[in-house]
Design a protein around this motif. Structure first.
Motif, PDB file in Angstrom:
ATOM      1  N   THR A 125      41.598  -2.252 -20.801  1.00  0.00           N
ATOM      2  CA  THR A 125      40.424  -1.958 -19.985  1.00  0.00           C
ATOM      3  C   THR A 125      39.577  -0.896 -20.682  1.00  0.00           C
ATOM      4  O   THR A 125      39.932  -0.408 -21.750  1.00  0.00           O
ATOM      5  CB  THR A 125      40.808  -1.435 -18.578  1.00  0.00           C
ATOM      6  N   SER A 130      42.487  -5.269  -7.498  1.00  0.00           N
ATOM      7  CA  SER A 130      42.638  -5.241  -8.967  1.00  0.00           C
ATOM      8  C   SER A 130      44.074  -4.905  -9.349  1.00  0.00           C
ATOM      9  O   SER A 130      44.586  -5.402 -10.359  1.00  0.00           O
ATOM     10  CB  SER A 130      41.654  -4.237  -9.590  1.00  0.00           C
ATOM     11  N   CYS A 147      40.377  -6.449 -18.875  1.00  0.00           N
ATOM     12  CA  CYS A 147      39.896  -6.379 -17.493  1.00  0.00           C
ATOM     13  C   CYS A 147      38.671  -5.481 -17.428  1.00  0.00           C
ATOM     14  O   CYS A 147      38.733  -4.309 -17.809  1.00  0.00           O
ATOM     15  CB  CYS A 147      40.994  -5.844 -16.571  1.00  0.00           C
ATOM     16  N   TRP A 148      37.569  -6.033 -16.931  1.00  0.00           N
ATOM     17  CA  TRP A 148      36.327  -5.288 -16.765  1.00  0.00           C
ATOM     18  C   TRP A 148      36.031  -5.123 -15.281  1.00  0.00           C
ATOM     19  O   TRP A 148      36.428  -5.951 -14.461  1.00  0.00           O
ATOM     20  CB  TRP A 148      35.157  -6.032 -17.419  1.00  0.00           C
ATOM     21  N   VAL A 177      46.109  -8.146  -9.012  1.00  0.00           N
ATOM     22  CA  VAL A 177      45.899  -9.030 -10.167  1.00  0.00           C
ATOM     23  C   VAL A 177      46.680  -8.517 -11.365  1.00  0.00           C
ATOM     24  O   VAL A 177      47.357  -9.279 -12.068  1.00  0.00           O
ATOM     25  CB  VAL A 177      44.400  -9.147 -10.492  1.00  0.00           C
ATOM     26  N   GLY A 178      46.607  -7.206 -11.618  1.00  0.00           N
ATOM     27  CA  GLY A 178      47.369  -6.628 -12.724  1.00  0.00           C
ATOM     28  C   GLY A 178      48.861  -6.850 -12.563  1.00  0.00           C
ATOM     29  O   GLY A 178      49.567  -7.125 -13.546  1.00  0.00           O
ATOM     30  N   VAL A 200      45.121  -9.241 -21.980  1.00  0.00           N
ATOM     31  CA  VAL A 200      44.033  -9.605 -21.074  1.00  0.00           C
ATOM     32  C   VAL A 200      43.127  -8.395 -20.887  1.00  0.00           C
ATOM     33  O   VAL A 200      43.565  -7.322 -20.472  1.00  0.00           O
ATOM     34  CB  VAL A 200      44.572 -10.061 -19.709  1.00  0.00           C
ATOM     35  N   VAL A 256      47.546  -5.502 -20.717  1.00  0.00           N
ATOM     36  CA  VAL A 256      46.224  -5.237 -20.138  1.00  0.00           C
ATOM     37  C   VAL A 256      45.436  -4.271 -21.001  1.00  0.00           C
ATOM     38  O   VAL A 256      45.961  -3.264 -21.484  1.00  0.00           O
ATOM     39  CB  VAL A 256      46.364  -4.664 -18.708  1.00  0.00           C
ATOM     40  N   PHE A 302      36.208  -7.889 -12.568  1.00  0.00           N
ATOM     41  CA  PHE A 302      36.186  -7.481 -11.169  1.00  0.00           C
ATOM     42  C   PHE A 302      34.774  -7.010 -10.819  1.00  0.00           C
ATOM     43  O   PHE A 302      33.914  -6.891 -11.689  1.00  0.00           O
ATOM     44  CB  PHE A 302      37.201  -6.365 -10.930  1.00  0.00           C
ATOM     45  N   VAL A 314      39.222 -10.858 -17.531  1.00  0.00           N
ATOM     46  CA  VAL A 314      39.095 -10.909 -16.075  1.00  0.00           C
ATOM     47  C   VAL A 314      38.043  -9.886 -15.675  1.00  0.00           C
ATOM     48  O   VAL A 314      38.108  -8.727 -16.102  1.00  0.00           O
ATOM     49  CB  VAL A 314      40.428 -10.593 -15.380  1.00  0.00           C
ATOM     50  N   THR A 341      29.340  -3.250 -15.876  1.00  0.00           N
ATOM     51  CA  THR A 341      30.018  -4.551 -15.820  1.00  0.00           C
ATOM     52  C   THR A 341      29.052  -5.679 -16.144  1.00  0.00           C
ATOM     53  O   THR A 341      29.407  -6.629 -16.856  1.00  0.00           O
ATOM     54  CB  THR A 341      30.641  -4.755 -14.433  1.00  0.00           C
ATOM     55  N   PRO A 371      44.221  -2.583 -12.628  1.00  0.00           N
ATOM     56  CA  PRO A 371      45.021  -3.606 -13.300  1.00  0.00           C
ATOM     57  C   PRO A 371      46.162  -3.027 -14.132  1.00  0.00           C
ATOM     58  O   PRO A 371      47.248  -3.617 -14.202  1.00  0.00           O
ATOM     59  CB  PRO A 371      43.995  -4.321 -14.198  1.00  0.00           C
TER      60      PRO A 371
END
Length: 457
Positions: free
Chosen positions: A185, A169, A155-156, A172-173, A153, A183, A257, A255, A263, A195
């Protein structure tokens, strides 16, 4: 002001191929064709982990006496660090994660120079050639060997976020980790670190000891978003476009944030890709999420997307507020849909070959004042193409905010001039104004001065 520094001599923890004399010479060469300046700046960023700076120029100025040299020895290579940030050491010994990241920098800079940029068999002017380059960089970094069947996944989110958003965050992680998901990122602080930190706890509870915490970055941004040591595979791409393609080719879902212009750039990139006609029907879960305090932020993002790209773009994502469990469940379900689709299509699990990425999203965009003034920001074009041009606007603002060359360009030539159709410029201006008011442009928000001017026709 002086900052504590240290000298050190380090060797690879694991096996690293011996460098040729030519490669060593390139890494020591400070001329325009040499790699020393690039190697030095990326290495300094790695050593400055958890630093408070998000300004590439100030980091280089603060540690102007820092240097790194490559030595060939009988058993391979050794790195000599001069005046390195002391924060990278504990009781005189370098933090292991930072140690690994230094040699990842070395690996990727040499590989990209020798095997990508100067490889006659890779056509970087063609879409397929660029995708192959992304694949080769990931493969050389060992990313595919580290990927697990559970799913990755991406994550931004911003590096300049509130403590409340950072803690969310992590939650969620944590929920993603409990479900066995890995994860990826941008590897920096804030919503890029949270995350990963949460996932490590979720993995530990599930007795997962081979979790992947993939950090994907590029030389222009690494100084502003120094890799956090939780990252256990750091991969550096030559430019932002290849970095973005790496995210969507390796990830099984995204995902998002709360964040700022970086972003927004990432969101516009992915929406532009998903809006391509050939990508309709390809499952790719995209979730916007944050704590209750971020509800208004995502409402504004949602409004901006619909006002500029249309209602069709809204169908590409879902918004889940203040519910980490629901986010993780939705992402886990989405990843299972991706798995089934790729099984049916015979596509690889570790690299999304089926996704069509238009060349307009692949070719590097130089954020010069002339190029920014010339962007086509109007509705007389397909939404995917408008997303590409809007993405370039936000990419330019990232450069003007935190990248050394972008900051210097603004100082020399003045603010970037963003010119376009009123129906497009009004939402852009409103979004950027909100980012400034909420302190999402830079860590030093109270001192932030916009690096852009907006006009319409």
């Amino acid at each position: 002001m002086s900052y504590e520094v240290m000298n050190a001599m380090i060797e690879p923890l694991d096996r690293l191929e011996v460098l040729s004399r030519l490669e060593v010479e390139q890494l020591l060469n400070n001329s325009s064709g040499g790699l020393h300046h690039l190697f030095r700046s990326c290495a300094l960023a790695v050593l400055n982990c958890d630093g408070e700076l998000d300004d590439g120029r100030l980091l280089l100025e603060r540690y102007s006496d820092f240097d790194i040299r490559v030595h060939q020895v009988a058993r391979g290579i050794r790195l000599e660090l001069l005046n390195a940030p002391a924060r990278a050491f504990v009781d005189g010994k370098m933090i292991r994660g930072i140690h690994e990241h230094l040699f990842s920098v070395l690996r990727d800079i040499v590989f990209v120079h020798d095997e990508i940029t100067n490889n006659a068999n890779i056509d970087l002017s063609a879409s397929a050639g660029i995708t192959n380059a992304v694949f080769y960089i990931l493969r050389n970094a060992g990313v595919f060997r580290s990927m697990r069947a559970s799913g990755l996944v991406v994550c931004w989110g911003g590096h300049a976020i509130s403590r409340n958003e950072y803690d969310y965050s992590k939650l969620v992680g944590y929920e993603l980790g409990l479900r066995g998901l890995d994860v990826c990122t941008g590897c920096g602080p804030g919503a890029m670190k949270g995350p990963m930190k949460g996932a490590t706890i979720g993995h530990a509870k599930q007795r997962i000891d081979n979790g992947l915490y993939l950090g994907v970055t590029e030389p222009g941004i690494i100084a502003a978003e120094s890799p956090n040591p939780i990252v256990n595979n750091l991969t550096i791409f030559p430019d932002i476009e290849k970095r973005l393609e790496a995210f969507v080719r390796t990830g099984h879902g995204v995902v998002v944030f709360a964040g700022g212009v970086g972003t927004a750039e990432e969101i516009l990139y992915l929406l532009g890709v998903l809006l391509h006609p050939e990508n309709r029907g390809i499952p790719f879960p995209l979730i916007f999420t944050g704590p209750e305090s971020a509800r208004a932020y995502f409402a504004r993002i949602d409004d901006f997307i619909v006002q500029t790209l249309g209602e069709e773009a809204r169908q590409c994502y879902q918004v889940i507020i203040d519910d980490p469990v629901a986010v993780a469940r939705a992402m886990h379900s989405g990843v299972e849909q991706v798995r089934e689709y790729r099984r049916q299509m015979g596509d690889a699990w570790y690299f999304n070959w089926s996704l069509t990425i238009d060349p307009v999203f692949q070719h590097p965009f130089a954020p010069t004042h002339e190029n920014i003034r010339g962007l086509a920001l109007h509705r007389q074009q397909p939404p995917a193409l408008l997303a590409a041009n809007l993405r370039r606007v936000f990419s330019a603002l990232v450069a003007g905010n935190v990248k050394d060359e972008g900051i210097r360009a603004v100082e020399q030539f003045g603010d970037f001039e963003i010119h376009g159709e009123r129906e497009i410029m009004a939402p852009v201006d409103a979004l950027l104004s909100a980012f400034v008011a909420q302190g999402r442009m830079k860590v030093t928000a109270e001192n932030y001065r916009p690096c852009y001017k907006i006009s319409d026709f």
